[in-house]
Design a protein around this motif. Sequence first.
Motif, mmCIF file in Angstrom:
data_model
loop_
_atom_site.group_PDB
_atom_site.id
_atom_site.type_symbol
_atom_site.label_atom_id
_atom_site.label_comp_id
_atom_site.label_asym_id
_atom_site.label_seq_id
_atom_site.Cartn_x
_atom_site.Cartn_y
_atom_site.Cartn_z
ATOM 1 N N ALA B 220 -26.900 67.250 71.555
ATOM 2 C CA ALA B 220 -26.119 67.362 70.314
ATOM 3 C C ALA B 220 -26.921 68.079 69.224
ATOM 4 C CB ALA B 220 -25.692 65.967 69.844
ATOM 5 N N GLU B 221 -28.213 67.746 69.129
ATOM 6 C CA GLU B 221 -29.082 68.422 68.154
ATOM 7 C C GLU B 221 -29.136 69.925 68.417
ATOM 8 O OE1 GLU B 221 -30.737 67.556 65.385
ATOM 9 O OE2 GLU B 221 -29.570 65.711 65.635
ATOM 10 N N TYR B 222 -29.254 70.272 69.692
ATOM 11 C CA TYR B 222 -29.340 71.680 70.075
ATOM 12 C C TYR B 222 -28.030 72.402 69.737
ATOM 13 C CZ TYR B 222 -30.840 75.785 72.713
ATOM 14 O OH TYR B 222 -31.219 77.058 73.068
ATOM 15 N N ALA B 223 -26.917 71.724 70.013
ATOM 16 C CA ALA B 223 -25.611 72.313 69.711
ATOM 17 C C ALA B 223 -25.473 72.584 68.224
ATOM 18 C CB ALA B 223 -24.500 71.384 70.204
ATOM 19 N N LYS B 224 -25.982 71.660 67.387
ATOM 20 C CA LYS B 224 -25.922 71.863 65.930
ATOM 21 C C LYS B 224 -26.761 73.063 65.511
ATOM 22 C CE LYS B 224 -25.131 67.017 64.814
ATOM 23 N NZ LYS B 224 -25.897 65.786 64.605
ATOM 24 N N LYS B 225 -27.898 73.223 66.171
ATOM 25 C CA LYS B 225 -28.783 74.347 65.861
ATOM 26 C C LYS B 225 -28.085 75.685 66.177
ATOM 27 C CE LYS B 225 -33.506 75.793 67.119
ATOM 28 N NZ LYS B 225 -34.624 75.473 68.036
ATOM 29 N N ILE B 226 -27.452 75.742 67.349
ATOM 30 C CA ILE B 226 -26.707 76.952 67.740
ATOM 31 C C ILE B 226 -25.599 77.223 66.722
ATOM 32 C CG2 ILE B 226 -25.126 77.921 69.475
ATOM 33 C CD1 ILE B 226 -27.661 77.773 70.830
ATOM 34 N N GLN B 227 -24.897 76.159 66.347
ATOM 35 C CA GLN B 227 -23.795 76.262 65.389
ATOM 36 C C GLN B 227 -24.287 76.815 64.050
ATOM 37 O OE1 GLN B 227 -20.757 75.983 65.983
ATOM 38 N NE2 GLN B 227 -19.766 75.773 63.989
ATOM 39 N N ALA B 228 -25.449 76.345 63.609
ATOM 40 C CA ALA B 228 -26.015 76.809 62.334
ATOM 41 C C ALA B 228 -26.354 78.299 62.426
ATOM 42 C CB ALA B 228 -27.273 75.998 61.999
ATOM 43 N N TYR B 229 -26.908 78.711 63.557
ATOM 44 C CA TYR B 229 -27.210 80.140 63.760
ATOM 45 C C TYR B 229 -25.934 80.962 63.702
ATOM 46 C CZ TYR B 229 -32.195 79.997 65.018
ATOM 47 O OH TYR B 229 -33.558 79.894 64.998
ATOM 48 N N ARG B 230 -24.884 80.441 64.370
ATOM 49 C CA ARG B 230 -23.629 81.185 64.415
ATOM 50 C C ARG B 230 -23.036 81.342 63.013
ATOM 51 N NH1 ARG B 230 -20.035 78.412 68.274
ATOM 52 N NH2 ARG B 230 -21.230 79.407 69.905
ATOM 53 N N GLN B 231 -23.076 80.223 62.251
ATOM 54 C CA GLN B 231 -22.537 80.280 60.882
ATOM 55 C C GLN B 231 -23.342 81.251 60.022
ATOM 56 O OE1 GLN B 231 -22.482 76.116 59.945
ATOM 57 N NE2 GLN B 231 -20.408 75.828 60.740
#
Lengths: 238, 238
Positions: B220-231
């Motif tokens: 879940a932490e990793y997914a949030k990191k990817i999401q932040a990069y995408r945003q």
Amino acid sequence: MAAASEGDVKLLGMVVSPFVVRVRMALHLKGVSYEYVEQDLFTKGELLLKHNPVHKKVPVLLHDGKPICESLAIVQYVDEVWAASGPSLLPADPHQRAVARFWAAYVDDKFFPAWISIMRAETEEERAKKVGEAAEVTEQLEAALAQCANGKQAFFSGDDSVGYLDLAVGCNLFWLDAMRKMVGVVVIDAARTPGLAAWADRFRESHVGKEVLPDADIAAEYAKKIQAYRQAAVAASM
Amino acid sequence: MAAASEGDVKLLGMVVSPFVVRVRMALHLKGVSYEYVEQDLFTKGELLLKHNPVHKKVPVLLHDGKPICESLAIVQYVDEVWAASGPSLLPADPHQRAVARFWAAYVDDKFFPAWISIMRAETEEERAKKVGEAAEVTEQLEAALAQCANGKQAFFSGDDSVGYLDLAVGCNLFWLDAMRKMVGVVVIDAARTPGLAAWADRFRESHVGKEVLPDADIAAEYAKKIQAYRQAAVAASM
């Protein structure tokens, strides 16, 4: 070369499917007699739907009534069941086996989609783009051949007889020949990938190349049939 | 359980890659000691680029310096090289082996893309569509389990210990758990696929499930990191 205790072997196939040709070559190398049952993929029959309900695709090998699907899994099955007949298809060394499996997956994931997308290109511009992409994929296979054949004038098997990876790549050759005749596109170019071009000549001259590889004209005929269906669909939707 | 003549074994990995987890489980089951080398996929290092120049992806197993790539090829390599250590991962019977290979390919070609596309959905509508598609794929796995486990309360291996196909499916479980926590989506639903849901519980409670499967929170932490990069990428492109 007769295989012992073959059992009842049937292959559901379609004459121009490279994946079916791959399995026919494996059975041929192992000297396994089998009944070939051509499938009409435009109107899929009960036998195919029953034995490959997941993908509904050929090839399906039926061995004593048990279905085996997915061409690479079938070739490995043939290699394991008829281990004592004909040559081993996969190398004996675990590292070489892993390398062969890696590149066979590459062929199906990258090389096959690369050339099929040239066939399917609808404009000259799109075709030129796809030809460029296929050239990069093909150069990787040139490097694979150098790695596997270890510098010898040989096959991907590393030997002077064809093996698992040779079948994986080689089953596509008659389509590449058809494409050259139909649209003048050369995927395995002797100037860019001389090793692979020489390998392709050796493969065509090998026993399975001569005995099993279909004629390019049969593939070209099939491509025209697909094209006619596509045009009819476009016309009907206007 | 110590494996004989291990040689020098290194694994290039990334902590939340299910494909890496799959290989770690295989090595764990075989009792192989190895050095784990975490890779930064945002800035790929020389070691990864050198040893997997084709796909530039983890996992890469380095055995006495020789690279092996593609997780399913690595698991088979581990099974073959350390055949005498720990349980056999693939079944002994050729037909069961072919069935396990067929479904492992299905996991990577259909199941993994199905759940990852739920993660990547950008709207609620798109997510609902992807959840529906994943449900169909998951129902096929329910049928696969019934076929492989042969009606027993067991694993895909057909046995009471995990095997090749169990690892292929099971390495995805911590991501499914993360997704349930993050967006409330349940991919393996006890109502729709009761056999698979019970299998997932058994897998989590198995030795490798407890020892190797990462915690859902790390995913879940990793997914949030990817999401932040995408945003950030979207914001920067405006």
